[in-house]
Design a protein around this motif. Structure first.
Motif, short mmCIF file in Angstrom:
data_model
loop_
_atom_site.label_atom_id
_atom_site.label_comp_id
_atom_site.label_asym_id
_atom_site.label_seq_id
_atom_site.Cartn_x
_atom_site.Cartn_y
_atom_site.Cartn_z
N GLN A 179 0.83 -1.21 0.00
CA GLN A 179 0.00 0.00 0.00
C GLN A 179 0.86 1.26 0.00
O GLN A 179 0.42 2.31 -0.49
CB GLN A 179 -0.92 0.01 1.23
N ASN A 180 2.06 1.17 0.51
CA ASN A 180 2.96 2.34 0.56
C ASN A 180 3.64 2.61 -0.78
O ASN A 180 4.27 3.66 -0.95
CB ASN A 180 4.03 2.14 1.64
N LEU A 181 3.54 1.69 -1.72
CA LEU A 181 4.12 1.91 -3.04
C LEU A 181 3.26 2.88 -3.84
O LEU A 181 2.08 3.07 -3.57
CB LEU A 181 4.22 0.58 -3.80
N SER A 182 3.88 3.50 -4.85
CA SER A 182 3.12 4.40 -5.72
C SER A 182 2.20 3.58 -6.63
O SER A 182 2.37 2.36 -6.78
CB SER A 182 4.08 5.22 -6.57
N GLU A 183 1.23 4.24 -7.24
CA GLU A 183 0.30 3.55 -8.13
C GLU A 183 1.04 2.91 -9.30
O GLU A 183 0.68 1.81 -9.74
CB GLU A 183 -0.76 4.53 -8.64
N LYS A 184 2.04 3.60 -9.80
CA LYS A 184 2.81 3.07 -10.93
C LYS A 184 3.55 1.80 -10.52
O LYS A 184 3.61 0.83 -11.27
CB LYS A 184 3.81 4.12 -11.42
N GLN A 185 4.12 1.80 -9.32
CA GLN A 185 4.84 0.62 -8.84
C GLN A 185 3.87 -0.52 -8.55
O GLN A 185 4.17 -1.68 -8.84
CB GLN A 185 5.62 0.99 -7.57
N GLN A 186 2.71 -0.20 -8.00
CA GLN A 186 1.73 -1.23 -7.68
C GLN A 186 1.21 -1.94 -8.93
O GLN A 186 0.78 -3.08 -8.85
CB GLN A 186 0.55 -0.62 -6.93
N ALA A 187 1.27 -1.27 -10.07
CA ALA A 187 0.73 -1.85 -11.31
C ALA A 187 1.70 -2.81 -11.99
O ALA A 187 1.33 -3.47 -12.96
CB ALA A 187 0.37 -0.73 -12.29
N GLN A 188 2.92 -2.92 -11.48
CA GLN A 188 3.90 -3.81 -12.09
C GLN A 188 3.61 -5.27 -11.73
O GLN A 188 3.20 -5.57 -10.60
CB GLN A 188 5.32 -3.42 -11.66
N THR A 189 3.85 -6.15 -12.70
CA THR A 189 3.49 -7.56 -12.54
C THR A 189 4.09 -8.23 -11.30
O THR A 189 3.37 -8.94 -10.58
CB THR A 189 3.89 -8.34 -13.81
N PRO A 190 5.39 -8.05 -10.99
CA PRO A 190 5.93 -8.69 -9.78
C PRO A 190 5.19 -8.26 -8.51
O PRO A 190 4.99 -9.07 -7.60
CB PRO A 190 7.39 -8.23 -9.75
N VAL A 191 4.78 -7.00 -8.47
CA VAL A 191 4.05 -6.50 -7.30
C VAL A 191 2.66 -7.13 -7.24
O VAL A 191 2.19 -7.54 -6.17
CB VAL A 191 3.94 -4.96 -7.33
N LEU A 192 2.01 -7.24 -8.40
CA LEU A 192 0.67 -7.82 -8.44
C LEU A 192 0.68 -9.27 -7.96
O LEU A 192 -0.22 -9.71 -7.23
CB LEU A 192 0.11 -7.75 -9.86
N LYS A 193 1.69 -10.03 -8.35
CA LYS A 193 1.78 -11.43 -7.93
C LYS A 193 1.94 -11.54 -6.41
O LYS A 193 1.29 -12.37 -5.76
CB LYS A 193 2.96 -12.12 -8.63
N LEU A 194 2.80 -10.68 -5.85
CA LEU A 194 2.98 -10.70 -4.40
C LEU A 194 1.74 -10.18 -3.68
O LEU A 194 1.39 -10.65 -2.59
CB LEU A 194 4.20 -9.85 -4.02
N TRP A 195 1.08 -9.23 -4.30
CA TRP A 195 -0.16 -8.71 -3.72
C TRP A 195 -1.21 -9.81 -3.64
O TRP A 195 -1.89 -9.97 -2.63
CB TRP A 195 -0.66 -7.56 -4.60
N ALA A 196 -1.34 -10.57 -4.73
CA ALA A 196 -2.28 -11.68 -4.74
C ALA A 196 -1.92 -12.71 -3.67
O ALA A 196 -2.80 -13.23 -2.96
CB ALA A 196 -2.30 -12.33 -6.12
N GLN A 197 -0.64 -13.00 -3.54
CA GLN A 197 -0.20 -13.96 -2.52
C GLN A 197 -0.51 -13.45 -1.12
O GLN A 197 -0.94 -14.23 -0.25
CB GLN A 197 1.31 -14.21 -2.67
N ALA A 198 -0.31 -12.16 -0.89
CA ALA A 198 -0.56 -11.58 0.43
C ALA A 198 -2.04 -11.62 0.77
O ALA A 198 -2.43 -11.95 1.90
CB ALA A 198 -0.04 -10.15 0.47
N LEU A 199 -2.90 -11.30 -0.20
CA LEU A 199 -4.34 -11.34 0.03
C LEU A 199 -4.81 -12.77 0.31
O LEU A 199 -5.66 -13.00 1.18
CB LEU A 199 -5.08 -10.77 -1.18
N GLY A 200 -4.24 -13.73 -0.43
CA GLY A 200 -4.59 -15.13 -0.19
C GLY A 200 -4.13 -15.60 1.18
O GLY A 200 -4.86 -16.29 1.89
N GLN A 201 -2.92 -15.21 1.55
CA GLN A 201 -2.39 -15.60 2.85
C GLN A 201 -3.20 -14.99 3.98
O GLN A 201 -3.37 -15.60 5.04
CB GLN A 201 -0.92 -15.17 2.96
N ALA A 202 -3.73 -13.80 3.75
CA ALA A 202 -4.55 -13.14 4.76
C ALA A 202 -5.99 -13.64 4.76
O ALA A 202 -6.77 -13.28 5.65
CB ALA A 202 -4.54 -11.63 4.54
N GLY A 203 -6.35 -14.46 3.76
CA GLY A 203 -7.70 -14.99 3.69
C GLY A 203 -8.71 -14.01 3.12
O GLY A 203 -9.92 -14.20 3.30
N HIS A 204 -8.22 -12.99 2.42
CA HIS A 204 -9.13 -12.00 1.82
C HIS A 204 -9.52 -12.46 0.41
O HIS A 204 -9.15 -11.84 -0.59
CB HIS A 204 -8.45 -10.62 1.77
#
Length: 396
Positions: A179-204
């Motif tokens: 969440q602290n990353l910029s919108e441009k950084q958040q849109a990059q594929t490596p970030v998206l993959k880790l974001w998906a993993q984090a949401l899954g790990q959190a059960g969201h």
């Protein structure tokens, strides 16, 4: 410097020539007297001119000497600065080479020398890698945090911190970093993959499903596995809290585009199977593969356990008629027939599948069939073959 001396010499020559010409043109040399504080200087005009020329040239020489001295001093300062820079660059290069050569202690030593220098954070990322290889994760995290303060290495360092958080099941920390990353950084594929993993790990799971719809293009081939995982988690959550009937209602309430997504379909059918609703699962598998087999759905046929899965068998046989050398279709038919206790059909399908490709799951299932037929020798041969034994001799 030489060019300036030449210019001074030329000025001196020109002035002297001017004085000589002037002396030849005027017969009267004139008279000049200068008195200052008791001092009296007497000379003619030509002597005064020569004196002024000497003073002018002398001042020019002094000016040149001062400039040369200052330049020499500045050059020494620059040389010392360059020497320090070369020393730092040497340590940086040595550290990277040692890291590539897996000499991690040497890498740590060299990179430690320049940890406070400005290498755009690359030296800190390298130092963090050395710490990780030496089994010092806390040291690595400190270097990643330092590297995150440099613009060019900020994203790479943050990705490392996110991976570390996920590895230790700190999903909240990982999400905060994202969440602290910029919108441009958040849109990059490596970030998206880790974001998906984090949401899954959190059960969201629902949030993950919603976000994946917008990430489909960026994720490419990774979209379906992630959507399958998110949907499985979401449907499992619904089934555990509200029951299987609510699961079916929830599925029917979803938009048509969602229900046509193979990843969503696979997750839903898997949850039906997990809830023991094999008839519903079989019906869905047949319905969602009306024209051709779907890679995400076809393997689920093997989990169906019904006494008479006529729809599934009919569908598989129709596909096999069009492609009778398809090992996966033959194997699937063998498994679903075995689960329905139709050993004859199962043996026929598996025999052809094994002939085309000796896969372990098919060999083991065929061995079970042979055991049920009291054909222990053939069963033993198949079990050994499934374990990688290629040459087996059985006693008569």
């Amino acid at each position: 410097m030489m060019s300036q001396l030449i210019r001074i010499f030329l000025v001196l020559v020109i002035l002297l020539i001017s004085v000589v010409i002037a002396a030849m043109m005027f017969d009267d040399s004139g008279y000049v007297m200068v008195e200052f504080n008791g001092w009296v200087v007497e000379m003619n005009v030509w002597s005064l001119c020569l004196s002024l020329i000497a003073i002018f040239v002398g001042l020019m020489l002094i000016n040149l000497l001062v400039k040369s001295s200052l330049a020499a001093a500045s050059g020494s300062k620059n040389w010392l600065g360059n020497w320090g820079s070369r020393k730092k660059q040497k340590a940086f290069t040595a550290g990277l080479l040692a890291l590539a050569e897996t000499n991690y202690l040497i890498a740590r030593e060299q990179l430690h020398k320049i940890e406070n220098e400005d290498f755009d954070g690359i030296n800190l990322l390298a130092a963090a890698e050395a710490e990780m290889q030496l089994g010092q994760p806390e040291g690595a995290k400190n270097y990643w945090r330092m590297a995150a303060s440099f613009e060019k290495s900020a994203l790479a360092a943050t990705l490392c911190l996110i991976r570390d958080a996920l590895q230790h099941n700190r999903s909240d920390e990982a999400l905060r970093l994202i969440q602290n990353l910029s919108e441009k950084q958040q849109a990059q594929t490596p970030v998206l993959k880790l974001w998906a993993q984090a949401l899954g790990q959190a059960g969201h799971w629902q949030e993950l499903k919603d976000k994946l719809k917008g990430w489909k293009k960026a994720l490419g081939n990774d979209y379906e596995p992630l959507m399958l995982q998110a949907s499985k988690g979401n449907f499992a959550e619904i089934a555990s809290k509200e029951g299987a009937s609510q699961l079916k209602q929830n599925w029917q309430s979803l938009p048509r585009s969602t229900r046509k997504d193979p990843a969503q379909q696979a997750a839903y059918i898997q949850q039906l199977i997990d809830q023991g609703m094999h008839a519903d699962a079989e019906h869905a598998l047949v319905e969602y593969q009306a024209s051709s087999p779907q890679p995400l759905l076809l393997p689920l046929f093997k989990q169906i356990k019904l006494p008479n899965p006529a729809g599934a068998i009919k569908k598989l046989e129709s596909w096999i008629k069009k492609d009778d050398l398809n090992v996966e279709l033959l194997s699937t038919l063998g498994h679903i027939a075995f689960n329905a206790n139709d050993k004859q059909l199962a043996e026929k399908a598996l025999a052809k599948a094994i002939k085309l490709a000796s896969r372990k799951e098919d060999l083991v299932l065929m061995a079970e069939i042979k055991e049920s037929q009291n054909d222990s020798q053939h069963a033993l041969l198949l079990y050994k073959q499934s374990m990688g034994t290629t040459h087996v001799q059985l006693k008569a």
